[in-house]
Design an enzyme around this catalytic site. Structure first.
Site, PDB file in Angstrom:
ATOM      1  N   ASP A 141      13.525   2.812  -5.747  1.00 11.61           N
ATOM      2  CA  ASP A 141      12.115   2.721  -6.123  1.00 11.61           C
ATOM      3  C   ASP A 141      11.956   1.585  -7.145  1.00 11.61           C
ATOM      4  OD1 ASP A 141       9.628   5.004  -6.062  1.00 11.61           O
ATOM      5  OD2 ASP A 141       9.560   3.500  -7.668  1.00 11.61           O
ATOM      6  N   SER A 201      -4.011  -9.805  -2.021  1.00 12.32           N
ATOM      7  CA  SER A 201      -4.895  -9.529  -0.892  1.00 12.32           C
ATOM      8  C   SER A 201      -6.238 -10.207  -1.107  1.00 12.32           C
ATOM      9  CB  SER A 201      -5.090  -8.016  -0.820  1.00 12.32           C
ATOM     10  OG  SER A 201      -6.158  -7.684   0.029  1.00 12.32           O
ATOM     11  N   ALA A 202      -6.898 -10.515  -0.004  1.00 15.52           N
ATOM     12  CA  ALA A 202      -8.261 -11.052  -0.094  1.00 15.52           C
ATOM     13  C   ALA A 202      -9.206 -10.033  -0.702  1.00 15.52           C
ATOM     14  CB  ALA A 202      -8.743 -11.448   1.296  1.00 15.52           C
ATOM     15  N   TYR A 235      -7.340   0.677  -4.982  1.00 12.40           N
ATOM     16  CA  TYR A 235      -6.301  -0.177  -4.390  1.00 12.40           C
ATOM     17  C   TYR A 235      -6.544  -1.645  -4.758  1.00 12.40           C
ATOM     18  CZ  TYR A 235      -3.986  -3.153  -0.986  1.00 12.40           C
ATOM     19  OH  TYR A 235      -3.257  -4.164  -0.412  1.00 12.40           O
ATOM     20  N   LYS A 240      -4.388  -4.701  -7.257  1.00 14.11           N
ATOM     21  CA  LYS A 240      -4.027  -6.096  -6.960  1.00 14.11           C
ATOM     22  C   LYS A 240      -4.578  -7.031  -8.052  1.00 14.11           C
ATOM     23  CE  LYS A 240      -1.785  -5.217  -3.217  1.00 14.11           C
ATOM     24  NZ  LYS A 240      -0.306  -5.193  -3.305  1.00 14.11           N
ATOM     25  N   ARG A 252     -13.772 -10.949  10.470  1.00 11.50           N
ATOM     26  CA  ARG A 252     -12.632 -11.034   9.555  1.00 11.50           C
ATOM     27  C   ARG A 252     -11.706 -12.177   9.969  1.00 11.50           C
ATOM     28  NH1 ARG A 252     -15.599  -8.018   7.692  1.00 11.50           N
ATOM     29  NH2 ARG A 252     -15.284  -5.959   6.755  1.00 11.50           N
ATOM     30  N   ARG A 281     -19.378   1.241   8.117  1.00 15.27           N
ATOM     31  CA  ARG A 281     -18.436   1.956   7.249  1.00 15.27           C
ATOM     32  C   ARG A 281     -18.746   1.562   5.811  1.00 15.27           C
ATOM     33  NH1 ARG A 281     -12.067   0.823   8.229  1.00 15.27           N
ATOM     34  NH2 ARG A 281     -12.689  -1.224   7.434  1.00 15.27           N
TER      35      ARG A 281
HETATM   36  P1  NAD Z   1       3.881  -1.208   4.137  1.00 21.96           P
HETATM   37  O1  NAD Z   1       3.471   0.120   3.605  1.00 21.96           O
HETATM   38  O2  NAD Z   1       4.282  -1.299   5.552  1.00 21.96           O
HETATM   39  O3  NAD Z   1       5.066  -1.795   3.246  1.00 21.96           O
HETATM   40  C1  NAD Z   1       5.241  -1.498   1.882  1.00 21.96           C
HETATM   41  C2  NAD Z   1       6.686  -1.072   1.693  1.00 21.96           C
HETATM   42  O4  NAD Z   1       6.912  -0.807   0.317  1.00 21.96           O
HETATM   43  C3  NAD Z   1       7.029   0.215   2.453  1.00 21.96           C
HETATM   44  O5  NAD Z   1       8.214  -0.004   3.178  1.00 21.96           O
HETATM   45  C4  NAD Z   1       7.220   1.258   1.359  1.00 21.96           C
HETATM   46  O6  NAD Z   1       8.188   2.219   1.721  1.00 21.96           O
HETATM   47  C5  NAD Z   1       7.630   0.404   0.177  1.00 21.96           C
HETATM   48  N1  NAD Z   1       7.267   0.935  -1.129  1.00 21.96           N
HETATM   49  C6  NAD Z   1       6.068   1.409  -1.545  1.00 21.96           C
HETATM   50  N2  NAD Z   1       6.132   1.801  -2.820  1.00 21.96           N
HETATM   51  C7  NAD Z   1       7.414   1.564  -3.243  1.00 21.96           C
HETATM   52  C8  NAD Z   1       8.101   1.775  -4.457  1.00 21.96           C
HETATM   53  N3  NAD Z   1       7.513   2.354  -5.503  1.00 21.96           N
HETATM   54  N4  NAD Z   1       9.394   1.399  -4.543  1.00 21.96           N
HETATM   55  C9  NAD Z   1      10.024   0.838  -3.480  1.00 21.96           C
HETATM   56  N5  NAD Z   1       9.427   0.644  -2.287  1.00 21.96           N
HETATM   57  C10 NAD Z   1       8.129   1.004  -2.180  1.00 21.96           C
HETATM   58  O7  NAD Z   1       2.711  -2.221   3.820  1.00 21.96           O
HETATM   59  P2  NAD Z   1       2.528  -3.727   4.295  1.00 21.96           P
HETATM   60  O8  NAD Z   1       1.347  -3.785   5.174  1.00 21.96           O
HETATM   61  O9  NAD Z   1       3.813  -4.299   4.739  1.00 21.96           O
HETATM   62  O10 NAD Z   1       2.076  -4.380   2.913  1.00 21.96           O
HETATM   63  C11 NAD Z   1       2.993  -5.061   2.081  1.00 21.96           C
HETATM   64  C12 NAD Z   1       2.274  -5.573   0.864  1.00 21.96           C
HETATM   65  O11 NAD Z   1       1.195  -6.412   1.259  1.00 21.96           O
HETATM   66  C13 NAD Z   1       1.630  -4.478   0.007  1.00 21.96           C
HETATM   67  O12 NAD Z   1       1.745  -4.854  -1.340  1.00 21.96           O
HETATM   68  C14 NAD Z   1       0.182  -4.492   0.436  1.00 21.96           C
HETATM   69  O13 NAD Z   1      -0.668  -4.021  -0.583  1.00 21.96           O
HETATM   70  C15 NAD Z   1      -0.023  -5.971   0.679  1.00 21.96           C
HETATM   71  N6  NAD Z   1      -1.119  -6.271   1.617  1.00 21.96           N
HETATM   72  C16 NAD Z   1      -1.149  -5.675   2.833  1.00 21.96           C
HETATM   73  C17 NAD Z   1      -2.200  -5.948   3.709  1.00 21.96           C
HETATM   74  C18 NAD Z   1      -2.287  -5.287   5.065  1.00 21.96           C
HETATM   75  O14 NAD Z   1      -3.381  -5.249   5.627  1.00 21.96           O
HETATM   76  N7  NAD Z   1      -1.198  -4.783   5.630  1.00 21.96           N
HETATM   77  C19 NAD Z   1      -3.204  -6.839   3.317  1.00 21.96           C
HETATM   78  C20 NAD Z   1      -3.131  -7.436   2.065  1.00 21.96           C
HETATM   79  C21 NAD Z   1      -2.081  -7.139   1.217  1.00 21.96           C
HETATM   80  C1  WQD Z   2     -11.783  -4.911  10.063  1.00 18.46           C
HETATM   81  C2  WQD Z   2     -13.156  -4.860  10.750  1.00 18.46           C
HETATM   82  C3  WQD Z   2     -14.442  -2.916  10.162  1.00 18.46           C
HETATM   83  C4  WQD Z   2     -11.756  -0.022  12.080  1.00 18.46           C
HETATM   84  C5  WQD Z   2      -8.691  -3.751   4.991  1.00 18.46           C
HETATM   85  C6  WQD Z   2      -8.602  -3.524   3.496  1.00 18.46           C
HETATM   86  C7  WQD Z   2      -8.124  -4.769   2.803  1.00 18.46           C
HETATM   87  C8  WQD Z   2      -6.831  -5.308   3.418  1.00 18.46           C
HETATM   88  C9  WQD Z   2      -6.862  -5.340   4.913  1.00 18.46           C
HETATM   89  C10 WQD Z   2      -4.931  -4.749   2.049  1.00 18.46           C
HETATM   90  C11 WQD Z   2     -14.280  -4.388   9.823  1.00 18.46           C
HETATM   91  C12 WQD Z   2     -14.098  -2.894  11.631  1.00 18.46           C
HETATM   92  C13 WQD Z   2     -12.350  -1.169  11.600  1.00 18.46           C
HETATM   93  C14 WQD Z   2     -12.386   0.683  13.133  1.00 18.46           C
HETATM   94  C15 WQD Z   2     -14.137  -0.964  13.149  1.00 18.46           C
HETATM   95  N1  WQD Z   2      -5.692  -4.541   3.064  1.00 18.46           N
HETATM   96  N2  WQD Z   2     -13.510  -1.630  12.124  1.00 18.46           N
HETATM   97  N3  WQD Z   2     -13.547   0.171  13.622  1.00 18.46           N
HETATM   98  O1  WQD Z   2     -11.645  -3.544   6.071  1.00 18.46           O
HETATM   99  O2  WQD Z   2     -11.337  -6.009   6.540  1.00 18.46           O
HETATM  100  O3  WQD Z   2      -9.613  -4.794   5.271  1.00 18.46           O
HETATM  101  O4  WQD Z   2      -7.385  -4.122   5.453  1.00 18.46           O
HETATM  102  O5  WQD Z   2      -5.047  -5.446   1.120  1.00 18.46           O
HETATM  103  O6  WQD Z   2      -7.964  -4.440   1.468  1.00 18.46           O
HETATM  104  O7  WQD Z   2      -9.885  -3.151   3.017  1.00 18.46           O
HETATM  105  O8  WQD Z   2      -9.854  -4.354   7.679  1.00 18.46           O
HETATM  106  O9  WQD Z   2      -9.007  -3.620   9.871  1.00 18.46           O
HETATM  107  O10 WQD Z   2     -10.112  -1.920   8.352  1.00 18.46           O
HETATM  108  O11 WQD Z   2     -11.522  -3.667   9.428  1.00 18.46           O
HETATM  109  O12 WQD Z   2     -15.197  -1.368  13.636  1.00 18.46           O
HETATM  110  O13 WQD Z   2     -11.927   1.749  13.596  1.00 18.46           O
HETATM  111  O14 WQD Z   2     -13.099  -3.878  11.795  1.00 18.46           O
HETATM  112  O15 WQD Z   2     -15.734  -2.420   9.952  1.00 18.46           O
HETATM  113  O16 WQD Z   2     -15.430  -5.103  10.199  1.00 18.46           O
HETATM  114  P1  WQD Z   2     -10.745  -4.664   6.371  1.00 18.46           P
HETATM  115  P2  WQD Z   2     -10.049  -3.315   8.857  1.00 18.46           P
END
Ligand code: NAD
Ligand code: WQD
Length: 335
Positions: free
Chosen positions: A58, A124-125, A148, A152, A230, A291
């Protein structure tokens, strides 16, 4: 060259480990398995034909982090470890602040103690809050609309202050837009727990018959077809973005943020249409109310990463949907 990849068995981390290894950088994978399957490790070995070092741990375990970083002589940390479900973060904010924010502070403490000065952070955006203008560039004001998102924003601030306090520190914050897609082999991808919140996994599960139809949230946005727009980015491009940040940041010092997106927006209906084509089957959908918390439109100005990291996304919606479909149809239950 060795780097610690915290959260390296997750969706984005695992694809990045493959890209790092291909580029000659050895990832030391560190993950507490809270949101990843250990089977991911086998897939990494299978795809690459190479072995990977994995430590179950962790990021809040400072002693273990220090031991691992020292033992493997890492020069940088790629920090993916976080909880990421927006809705859950509203229900369990303290858990999110503890894991994502307190965890990051422990990780920075551990790095300081063993002299590791470079970190690449998964931002993240979402840190742009409600867009004031488009496309979003890195100078857009920072904000958040849920816990969340605040984690960030807070970690970015902590990274900035940490760089201010020690001129030798470098922090690169990569602000991802909407990561989607899977490894082109179909052996690695995203497997969300329970009902997916995000669009692409929901479409994929509908296409494979696990869900009845996709609810399209809103058809009256001020966008060309009325549905949300998006900036979806292929996971393979995103992974390469990390390699570029690690290898090409030569002129960066202190704290710097980069958008990782394509710069191109697609609507919900665009994505459903492309997926139906990839799966050779119409994905059923129904319009539903908006949503809460969603914005109409969100896309990146990704020119800074192009100019300074020599990175740009190369894959489009066809690859994003085809690769997701290959993964989803091979592993409908995930790994
Ligand atoms: P994910 O959940 O698949 O990966 C995160 C990993 O971190 C997992 O394997 C989890 O087991 C591990 N983890 C969580 N907390 C931990 C801890 N305390 N110690 C050790 N390991 C830990 O998510 P992802 O989609 O691969 O996202 C990776 C990163 O990118 C995250 O920081 C997420 O916030 C960021 N991010 C993701 C998205 C997205 O849409 N997937 C968008 C923007 C930013
Ligand atoms: C995309 C579009 C929905 C689901 C989220 C987090 C953001 C980032 C990425 C980590 C939107 C529409 C969605 C569905 C739909 N994560 N939608 N039906 O909301 O842009 O971003 O994930 O940092 O923080 O907020 O992504 O994939 O949920 O949605 O119509 O069942 O799809 O309204 O327009 P989002 P999303």
């Amino acid at each position: 060259m060795k780097v610690l990849v915290a959260g390296g068995l997750g969706y984005i981390g695992s694809h990045t480990c493959l890209a790092l290894q291909k580029a000659g950088v050895t990832p030391i994978i560190y993950d507490n398995l809270s949101n990843a399957s250990i089977n991911v490790l086998e897939q990494l070995k299978h795809i690459s034909g190479k072995d990977f070092t994995f430590v179950e741990g962790d990021i809040r375990n400072q002693a273990l982090l220090e031991q691992v970083m020292q033992e493997h002589n890492v020069t940088a940390v790629l920090h993916f470890a976080a909880l990421k479900a927006v809705g859950e973060s509203c229900e369990q904010p303290r858990r999110y602040y503890d894991n994502n924010v307190a965890g990051s502070v422990v990780l920075l403490d551990a790095m300081a103690n063993v002299g590791v000065k470079q970190i690449i952070f998964s931002s993240s955006a979402t840190v742009y809050g409600d867009p004031q203008y488009l496309p979003l560039d890195e100078n857009h004001p920072i904000s958040a609309t849920n816990p969340y998102g605040w984690t960030k924003v807070m970690v970015e601030q902590i990274l900035q202050d940490n760089c201010q306090a020690d001129a030798g520190n470098l922090a690169i914050s990569l602000r991802y837009f909407n990561p989607v897609g899977a490894h082109p082999s179909g052996l690695l991808g995203e497997s969300p727990n329970g009902i997916p919140n995000n669009l692409m996994p929901y479409i994929a599960q509908t296409a494979v018959g696990k869900r009845e139809f996709v609810s399209v949230y809103g058809d009256d946005y001020d966008t060309p077809d009325g549905t949300g727009v998006r900036d979806y980015i292929h996971i393979m491009d995103l992974a390469e973005g990390h390699v570029a940040a690690f290898l090409n940041h030569k002129n960066d010092t202190s704290f710097i943020a980069y958008n990782l997106g394509t710069g191109q927006g697609y609507s919900v209906l665009d994505v459903i249409k492309a997926f139906s084509k990839a799966a050779k089957n119409e994905v059923p959908y129904k319009f539903a109310p908006r949503r809460s918390g969603d914005v109409a439109c969100n896309y990146a100005d990704a020119s800074l990463a192009k100019q300074k990291l020599n990175w740009q996304a190369t894959l489009g919606l066809p690859e994003m949907t085809e690769d997701t479909w290959r993964w989803q149809s091979k592993y409908p239950q995930g790994l």
